[in-house]
Design a protein around this motif. Sequence first.
Motif, PDB file in Angstrom:
ATOM      1  N   TYR A 185     -57.790 -72.783  13.122  1.00 46.56           N
ATOM      2  CA  TYR A 185     -58.365 -73.893  12.276  1.00 46.56           C
ATOM      3  C   TYR A 185     -60.029 -73.757  12.339  1.00 46.56           C
ATOM      4  O   TYR A 185     -60.576 -73.199  13.625  1.00 46.56           O
ATOM      5  N   PHE A 186     -60.592 -74.407  11.541  1.00 50.10           N
ATOM      6  CA  PHE A 186     -62.124 -74.667  12.024  1.00 50.10           C
ATOM      7  C   PHE A 186     -62.481 -76.283  11.688  1.00 50.10           C
ATOM      8  O   PHE A 186     -61.901 -76.642  10.752  1.00 50.10           O
ATOM      9  N   ILE A 187     -63.370 -76.673  12.326  1.00 48.02           N
ATOM     10  CA  ILE A 187     -63.877 -78.000  12.286  1.00 48.02           C
ATOM     11  C   ILE A 187     -65.427 -77.853  12.301  1.00 48.02           C
ATOM     12  O   ILE A 187     -65.957 -77.039  13.089  1.00 48.02           O
ATOM     13  N   THR A 188     -65.972 -78.757  11.465  1.00 47.98           N
ATOM     14  CA  THR A 188     -67.614 -78.655  11.635  1.00 47.98           C
ATOM     15  C   THR A 188     -68.121 -80.038  12.022  1.00 47.98           C
ATOM     16  O   THR A 188     -67.819 -81.133  11.575  1.00 47.98           O
ATOM     17  N   VAL A 189     -68.944 -79.543  13.263  1.00 47.30           N
ATOM     18  CA  VAL A 189     -69.265 -81.308  13.750  1.00 47.30           C
ATOM     19  C   VAL A 189     -71.060 -81.088  13.864  1.00 47.30           C
ATOM     20  O   VAL A 189     -71.847 -80.027  13.509  1.00 47.30           O
ATOM     21  N   LYS A 190     -71.538 -82.429  14.226  1.00 47.67           N
ATOM     22  CA  LYS A 190     -73.024 -82.565  14.333  1.00 47.67           C
ATOM     23  C   LYS A 190     -73.165 -81.794  15.535  1.00 47.67           C
ATOM     24  O   LYS A 190     -72.567 -81.639  16.501  1.00 47.67           O
ATOM     25  N   LYS A 191     -74.551 -81.372  15.477  1.00 43.59           N
ATOM     26  CA  LYS A 191     -75.248 -80.733  16.810  1.00 43.59           C
ATOM     27  C   LYS A 191     -75.067 -81.680  18.113  1.00 43.59           C
ATOM     28  O   LYS A 191     -74.672 -80.949  19.208  1.00 43.59           O
ATOM     29  N   GLU A 192     -75.238 -82.782  17.750  1.00 45.62           N
ATOM     30  CA  GLU A 192     -75.359 -83.659  19.164  1.00 45.62           C
ATOM     31  C   GLU A 192     -73.905 -83.872  19.461  1.00 45.62           C
ATOM     32  O   GLU A 192     -73.670 -84.199  20.700  1.00 45.62           O
ATOM     33  N   GLN A 193     -73.038 -83.623  19.052  1.00 44.96           N
ATOM     34  CA  GLN A 193     -71.469 -83.824  19.219  1.00 44.96           C
ATOM     35  C   GLN A 193     -70.816 -82.608  20.134  1.00 44.96           C
ATOM     36  O   GLN A 193     -69.610 -82.712  20.649  1.00 44.96           O
ATOM     37  N   LEU A 194     -71.631 -81.695  20.026  1.00 43.03           N
ATOM     38  CA  LEU A 194     -70.943 -80.352  20.612  1.00 43.03           C
ATOM     39  C   LEU A 194     -70.180 -80.737  21.912  1.00 43.03           C
ATOM     40  O   LEU A 194     -69.292 -80.273  22.066  1.00 43.03           O
ATOM     41  N   LEU A 233     -69.729 -82.967  23.754  1.00 40.77           N
ATOM     42  CA  LEU A 233     -68.753 -84.013  23.662  1.00 40.77           C
ATOM     43  C   LEU A 233     -67.275 -83.440  23.325  1.00 40.77           C
ATOM     44  O   LEU A 233     -66.241 -83.651  24.042  1.00 40.77           O
ATOM     45  N   ILE A 234     -67.198 -82.766  22.106  1.00 41.20           N
ATOM     46  CA  ILE A 234     -66.034 -82.360  21.589  1.00 41.20           C
ATOM     47  C   ILE A 234     -65.534 -81.015  22.621  1.00 41.20           C
ATOM     48  O   ILE A 234     -64.435 -80.969  22.717  1.00 41.20           O
ATOM     49  N   LEU A 235     -66.487 -80.228  23.055  1.00 42.03           N
ATOM     50  CA  LEU A 235     -65.918 -78.988  23.758  1.00 42.03           C
ATOM     51  C   LEU A 235     -65.421 -79.274  25.095  1.00 42.03           C
ATOM     52  O   LEU A 235     -64.501 -78.960  25.480  1.00 42.03           O
ATOM     53  N   SER A 236     -66.173 -80.469  25.759  1.00 47.20           N
ATOM     54  CA  SER A 236     -65.582 -80.904  27.180  1.00 47.20           C
ATOM     55  C   SER A 236     -64.236 -81.598  26.681  1.00 47.20           C
ATOM     56  O   SER A 236     -63.275 -81.588  27.647  1.00 47.20           O
ATOM     57  N   LYS A 278     -56.864 -87.065  15.655  1.00 48.99           N
ATOM     58  CA  LYS A 278     -57.237 -87.783  16.892  1.00 48.99           C
ATOM     59  C   LYS A 278     -58.782 -87.410  16.874  1.00 48.99           C
ATOM     60  O   LYS A 278     -59.494 -88.362  17.332  1.00 48.99           O
ATOM     61  N   ILE A 279     -59.206 -86.255  16.694  1.00 50.21           N
ATOM     62  CA  ILE A 279     -60.561 -85.920  17.297  1.00 50.21           C
ATOM     63  C   ILE A 279     -61.335 -86.473  16.062  1.00 50.21           C
ATOM     64  O   ILE A 279     -62.441 -87.140  16.320  1.00 50.21           O
ATOM     65  N   LYS A 280     -60.930 -86.488  14.832  1.00 56.17           N
ATOM     66  CA  LYS A 280     -61.544 -87.020  13.740  1.00 56.17           C
ATOM     67  C   LYS A 280     -62.010 -88.740  13.809  1.00 56.17           C
ATOM     68  O   LYS A 280     -63.075 -89.198  13.675  1.00 56.17           O
ATOM     69  N   LYS A 281     -61.168 -89.496  14.643  1.00 60.08           N
ATOM     70  CA  LYS A 281     -61.214 -90.638  14.828  1.00 60.08           C
ATOM     71  C   LYS A 281     -62.462 -90.834  16.091  1.00 60.08           C
ATOM     72  O   LYS A 281     -62.998 -91.835  15.876  1.00 60.08           O
ATOM     73  N   MET A 282     -62.199 -89.807  16.832  1.00 63.17           N
ATOM     74  CA  MET A 282     -63.433 -89.824  17.805  1.00 63.17           C
ATOM     75  C   MET A 282     -64.558 -89.692  17.437  1.00 63.17           C
ATOM     76  O   MET A 282     -65.519 -90.553  17.765  1.00 63.17           O
ATOM     77  N   ILE A 283     -64.836 -88.763  16.573  1.00 62.91           N
ATOM     78  CA  ILE A 283     -66.161 -88.377  16.146  1.00 62.91           C
ATOM     79  C   ILE A 283     -66.500 -88.188  14.709  1.00 62.91           C
ATOM     80  O   ILE A 283     -67.491 -87.753  14.232  1.00 62.91           O
ATOM     81  N   LYS A 284     -65.594 -88.394  14.014  1.00 64.94           N
ATOM     82  CA  LYS A 284     -65.854 -88.178  12.526  1.00 64.94           C
ATOM     83  C   LYS A 284     -66.525 -86.975  12.146  1.00 64.94           C
ATOM     84  O   LYS A 284     -67.575 -87.120  11.640  1.00 64.94           O
ATOM     85  N   PHE A 285     -65.830 -86.032  12.311  1.00 64.63           N
ATOM     86  CA  PHE A 285     -66.306 -84.624  11.919  1.00 64.63           C
ATOM     87  C   PHE A 285     -66.467 -84.249  10.570  1.00 64.63           C
ATOM     88  O   PHE A 285     -65.790 -85.172   9.615  1.00 64.63           O
ATOM     89  N   GLU A 286     -67.160 -83.422  10.079  1.00 66.40           N
ATOM     90  CA  GLU A 286     -67.568 -83.436   8.583  1.00 66.40           C
ATOM     91  C   GLU A 286     -66.541 -82.742   7.696  1.00 66.40           C
ATOM     92  O   GLU A 286     -66.152 -82.957   6.819  1.00 66.40           O
TER      93      GLU A 286
END
Lengths: 186, 598
Positions: free
Chosen positions: A25-34, A36-39, A7-15
């Motif tokens: 679990y770990f996911i790596t996201v872009k700096k600008e997405q932090l 959004l994803i945290l909230s 679901k998150i992947k669809k939202m923000i296409k994490f790396e």
Amino acid sequence: MEYLLNKIKKMIKFEASIKQRDDLYFITVKKEQLELILSYLRDNEGFTHLAFLQAVDYLEDNKFQLTYMLYNYDIKVNLGIKVYIDREKAEMVSIHKFWAHSWQYQRELHEMYGINFPGSPRVEESFVLEGWEEIPPMRRDFNTLEYSIKTYYQRPGRSTNDPAKYMKEKMYKKYAESPKIRRDND
Amino acid sequence: MKLKDILSPFSVWKKAAQKPWTIIDPINDRPGAENYRGFHRNDFEKCIGCGSCEEICQNAAIDMVPVEGQETKEGNSGLRPRIDYGRCCWCALCVDVCPTGSLTMSNEYTWIADEPEEYRFVPGAAKTKWHDEEKGYKRSQDIQLIDYDRVDMFELSPQERDKSFIEIVKGYNKEQAMKEAERCLECGICIATCPAHMDIPGYIAAIRDDDIENAFRILYETNPLPEICGRICTHKCETVCALHNNGESIAIRWLKRYIADQIPPEKYKEVLGTEHLEDPILNKKVAIIGAGPAGISAAYYLAIMGYKVKIYEALPDSGGMARYGIPEYRLPYDQIDMDYDYIKSLGVEIQFNTKVGEDISLEQLHSDYDAVFTGTGLHLGRSTRISGSDNERVYFATDLLREVSLGNEIDVAENIVVIGGGNVAMDITRTLTRLQNQKFGKVQVLTTSLESEDIMPADREEVVEAREEKAIIDPGWGPKKIEIENGKIKGLHVVKCTSVFDEEGRFNPKFDENQKKFFEADMIVESIGQGMDLSYLSEEIKSGLKFGSRGRIQVNENFQSDLKWLFIGGDIIEGPDVIHGIANGHIAAKAIDTFLKK
């Protein structure tokens, strides 16, 4: 959990995502997405707790890696959000709006790694290193040994031996170095 | 105010009857956690004194000091870490890096002493109460600071190599070499074991820094034959590598080869700073007998010191046993030429096909030159002297290997037995399998040795590779008799060899005559050791020399004989191997310099 990750992947296409354990679990996201994803995770997916925030110095890549470790009390799963930021201009958005206690982590990272979190309360105050004048000590280019020798004097009576030189002295002293090349003017 | 607030102070009373949580004697009753990083322990049996703990310590808390009862010997400096607990922060990096795993931490964390000096101590030297404590911090098996796995070397498969003499080992490329060099801890324990005492950590560090020219210069300081040594050195250094205790030692030999392979021959002089050395600057002359590793090494160091040097060689080409004893698939001839051509370019003169003692006498050399160095090697075979060993189809390995190198054809039989378990036996075995493959398209060579599999003197990989090339290795048998019928060999009778050495370690084989075997063969090769040909020494010269119990000429530590003008080195003095010869030649060259300056 895999459902959530998709679901998150669809939202923000994490790396990248890693499943380290059933509950980690770990996911790596872009700096600008932090933000959004945290909230999103906090408000919609039950990851209500920020367990810790820490940094790793990837000197060779000229990057810091930040890990925001979240916890979901209902499903008892840890989810680490990793972000890479530039090492030269080490700055990251403050998350004290999401978790008030994060200011303390950010203050620590500011002191130990020199990462700035603009707007974070009291971020410039010393955490444990009062009167520190060196580069932040957890940066890998900080020379711990040099600092240690400079700061803490050696008690008298210290002496050491280089193993290779010591063995030469004990075992094959007679074997001298290579002869020097002789030239006309020698 | 609520009722609860009034009553709550009294609830404390119910705790009065419970066991208190506080510990009455926190010093004695409170052990550290299982994995606690408490006071250090060091297992002296395992510790080799490499100093990696001192090197990694970020607090400069560790010194390497001699400790009574700890001997300095090959593979062990005899030094032990002394830790200053005034500086230690118990980070355990020293434990994590320890290549032998000797250094660990106990879970003990209390220690009271009146004297501050006591807190600077050598773990393991004096009995501490925590020394035998099981619990405490040990190096994790999952996370290692050291890479214990060697970078693989590409080698030709048995099918690709068993019909020809092309080189088997391909050598590291840059990426592989740098990765392998990364693993080195630079402790330098290996230097003492190398007969030439090469600066091994120095040239490995230069590889890591990608400064190959500097690495090449380091090689030539102690070894002027890096192309040869980088391929066929007995690499004793690798047996004492700190990593060898827990994993694979650094591939020191292959790294040396990598360095030598990177510098093209036309750049040797420039890199080594010997561009203008063609003409000797001293008017003293030195003659060298034998163009093997010892002679070439001596010639090189004498030449750079400014002496006029001439080498007399009985065979038609250079290299000695390196060319005429070692097969080309291990050491290609053009590599020998590369090392040798450089030395020739320094003005060293060489006369081939000239046997001292026949074509020119040693006395003549003595009168023509100011000093003589001889390194004539072990070119003679040794016979088992069993019945039938005088048959014309019984050969010495050294003779056959020389014939192959000379390019002469050998009358290879279809069914051959080799007697011997050393590297020369493997060399001839693998040479014969190739020749049989070329001639008959199949292999039928059986090699047998007195020594059982576990104590065979040959390098392990030689035995493995010989088997891959379809030779049969059947060790642990003593040759008894060669069966001959009508002048033709039928085969070899052997009996079980139960032990080779007696309790004092002397060669004294014991046999079980009831266990017998018969190996069919129509050709037999003996490879049970080599002898020296000293026929070039006249009686007069011999009377001036001192001989040891096994016929070896006695020389001093500078390889000078009792005849002060005569220096002797190489296989006839030490070894047999290339690196001893190189070391002998180096030391002798400096001694000759001292001798001639007097």
